[in-house]
Design an enzyme around this catalytic site. Structure first.
Site, PDB file in Angstrom:
ATOM      1  N   GLU A   1      24.016   9.523 -39.633  1.00 39.47           N
ATOM      2  CA  GLU A   1      23.184   9.335 -40.824  1.00 39.47           C
ATOM      3  C   GLU A   1      22.137  10.443 -40.939  1.00 39.47           C
ATOM      4  O   GLU A   1      21.907  10.991 -42.026  1.00 39.47           O
ATOM      5  CB  GLU A   1      22.493   7.966 -40.775  1.00 39.47           C
ATOM      6  CG  GLU A   1      21.654   7.704 -42.017  1.00 39.47           C
ATOM      7  CD  GLU A   1      20.726   6.513 -41.862  1.00 39.47           C
ATOM      8  OE1 GLU A   1      21.165   5.471 -41.351  1.00 39.47           O
ATOM      9  OE2 GLU A   1      19.548   6.635 -42.248  1.00 39.47           O
TER      10      GLU A   1
ATOM     11  N   SER B   1      25.477  -3.968 -37.146  1.00 39.25           N
ATOM     12  CA  SER B   1      26.909  -3.670 -37.174  1.00 39.25           C
ATOM     13  C   SER B   1      27.715  -4.643 -36.319  1.00 39.25           C
ATOM     14  O   SER B   1      28.876  -4.384 -36.008  1.00 39.25           O
ATOM     15  CB  SER B   1      27.140  -2.224 -36.714  1.00 39.25           C
ATOM     16  OG  SER B   1      26.356  -1.930 -35.593  1.00 39.25           O
TER      17      SER B   1
HETATM   18  S1  SF4 Z   1      21.644  -1.910 -44.927  1.00 39.11           S
HETATM   19 FE1  SF4 Z   1      22.863  -1.535 -43.077  1.00 39.11          FE
HETATM   20  S2  SF4 Z   1      24.180   0.205 -43.581  1.00 39.11           S
HETATM   21 FE2  SF4 Z   1      22.522   0.157 -45.097  1.00 39.11          FE
HETATM   22  S3  SF4 Z   1      20.989   1.525 -44.267  1.00 39.11           S
HETATM   23 FE3  SF4 Z   1      20.477  -0.546 -43.581  1.00 39.11          FE
HETATM   24  S4  SF4 Z   1      21.427  -0.719 -41.539  1.00 39.11           S
HETATM   25 FE4  SF4 Z   1      22.372   1.049 -42.584  1.00 39.11          FE
END
Ligand code: SF4
Length: 401
Positions: free
Chosen positions: A177, A374
């Site tokens: 990211e 996750s």
């Molecule tokens: S909602 Fe989930 S996928 Fe989206 S930025 Fe936050 S942790 Fe990452």
């Protein structure tokens, strides 16, 4: 010309919904929730954080990957790296014939096998601009699952670059990211970025801003974490802060204040507004999970914590850090970590797992549980079942406290 870029799903939710529920839901977790997130069985009292596990971004990305398989049953299907940092989910996608492309510095090398007839899924963390452009050039179908919260960070980094501010990103420079976010700064002429991993690194930047560290020292320290040609004298005159969405929120805010104070010392209060910008880009799902675990710790009454999630999951690491400051904490990445021999886990900041034999004291025990964004419920449920089994108890025996 047929459409090659998809960002909004294929309308196949009703087809994949039952499969997703079968793969990722858990009757054990449902039972714990129905009992008020705290329950007793045998010697154990289990308490589950009010917010845990799959976030909206991960939910959407996984759903979209399943829909993509249904939509393109005969096409070769690739995933750029792991869709999220969870071994169970990635394993299931591979079992569906989705090929995971390993990391490589050069997009040409990473995507060498990908052809115009293939379909490529971009993960929830997003991919760097150069890789996206490379894939567009191939003419393959792109299914973009980049989370809206990540897109929001990109928007702000764009603005910084457009206004002549260097993006200072609180994040791990090697995380997918953060790499994708940093690359957004380079889409404007003269755009620059600097990734700061923690307060130690932020203090090096502060020392430079106050004239206590040399530019060469900065360059050496951040050689892999700054934009090409980064010049501390030139590029730290105006800075805008952003975060990897999954960092520890309290640390992000502290880093923001450290840098604000250093910029004030360097340029004076009056100039600050024109030289320093900040906004909180920790996503709400990360924040909710951190807040929930903090609340749980404040309520007290627990003997130990188990945090479930991939070892390379940044938000799971942040949860582990919060818990380990208060209680014995075990970060595990799969149910198999629990066995009669002990618990296989990873400590905060460690790179290797370790085995602890005497981790479960005899007698009544109050165990707190949480899981990173996750981690699907089925994994949480299996961990609960394994834990109870260590004392010869079954999940069906869980009852209200
Ligand atoms: S909602 Fe989930 S996928 Fe989206 S930025 Fe936050 S942790 Fe990452």
């Amino acid at each position: 010309m047929s459409q090659t870029y998809f960002q909004k799903g294929f309308g196949l939710k009703s087809v994949v919904g039952p499969v997703l529920a079968q793969n990722y839901d858990s009757t054990v977790v449902d039972r714990l929730k129905a009992l008020g997130y705290v329950a007793r069985a045998g010697d154990f009292t289990l308490k589950l954080a009010r917010e845990f596990g799959f976030c909206y971004g991960v939910d959407r990305a996984v759903d979209y990957a399943y829909e993509t398989r249904v939509k393109f049953p005969d096409r070769r299907l690739y995933l750029v790296g792991e869709i999220i940092h969870n071994p169970d989910v990635n394993g299931r996608l591979q079992a569906m014939g989705i090929l995971i492309l390993p990391e490589a510095k050069d997009p040409a090398e990473r995507y060498r096998e990908v052809g115009a007839d293939d379909v490529v899924i971009l993960p929830a963390f997003g991919v760097p601009v150069a890789e996206r452009q490379h894939l567009h050039g191939k003419g393959c179908v792109l299914v973009d699952t980049t989370c809206g919260s990540v897109l929001n960070v990109w928007k702000n980094v764009h603005k910084y670059a457009a206004h002549g501010f260097t993006a200072v990103i609180h994040g791990k420079h090697y995380h997918e990211e953060t790499k994708a976010t940093a690359s957004q700064a380079l889409t404007h002429d003269g755009g620059q970025y600097l990734c700061v991993r923690d307060k130690d690194e932020a203090s090096v930047v502060c020392a430079f801003l106050r004239g206590h560290a040399a530019a060469d020292e900065m360059r050496a320290r951040f050689a892999h974490a700054a934009s090409p040609g980064f010049d501390p004298d030139r590029d730290l005159q105006r800075i805008g802060l952003a975060n990897q969405t999954t960092m520890l929120m309290t640390e992000s805010l502290e880093i923001q204040e450290m840098l604000r104070a250093a910029m004030r010392d360097r340029w004076g209060e009056e100039a600050l507004a024109g030289r320093f910008r900040a906004f909180d880009t920790i996503c709400s799902a990360t924040q909710d999970r951190q807040d929930a675990v903090l609340r749980m710790l404040q309520e007290g009454g627990l003997d130990l914590m188990i945090v479930i999630g991939g070892y390379n999951s940044s938000n799971t690491q942040a949860l582990t850090r919060i818990c380990s400051e208060k209680l014995p904490t075990f970060h595990i990445d799969e149910p198999d970590c629990l066995s009669a021999e002990g618990i296989r886990h990873r400590r905060v900041g460690a790179h290797e797992e370790e085995q602890a034999a005497d981790w479960l004291p005899a007698g009544p025990l109050r165990v707190g549980l949480t899981a990173g964004a996750s981690t699907p419920n089925n994994v949480v449920g299996e961990v609960v079942a394994r834990l109870l089994a260590l004392r010869g108890v079954k999940p069906e025996q869980l009852q209200a406290v």
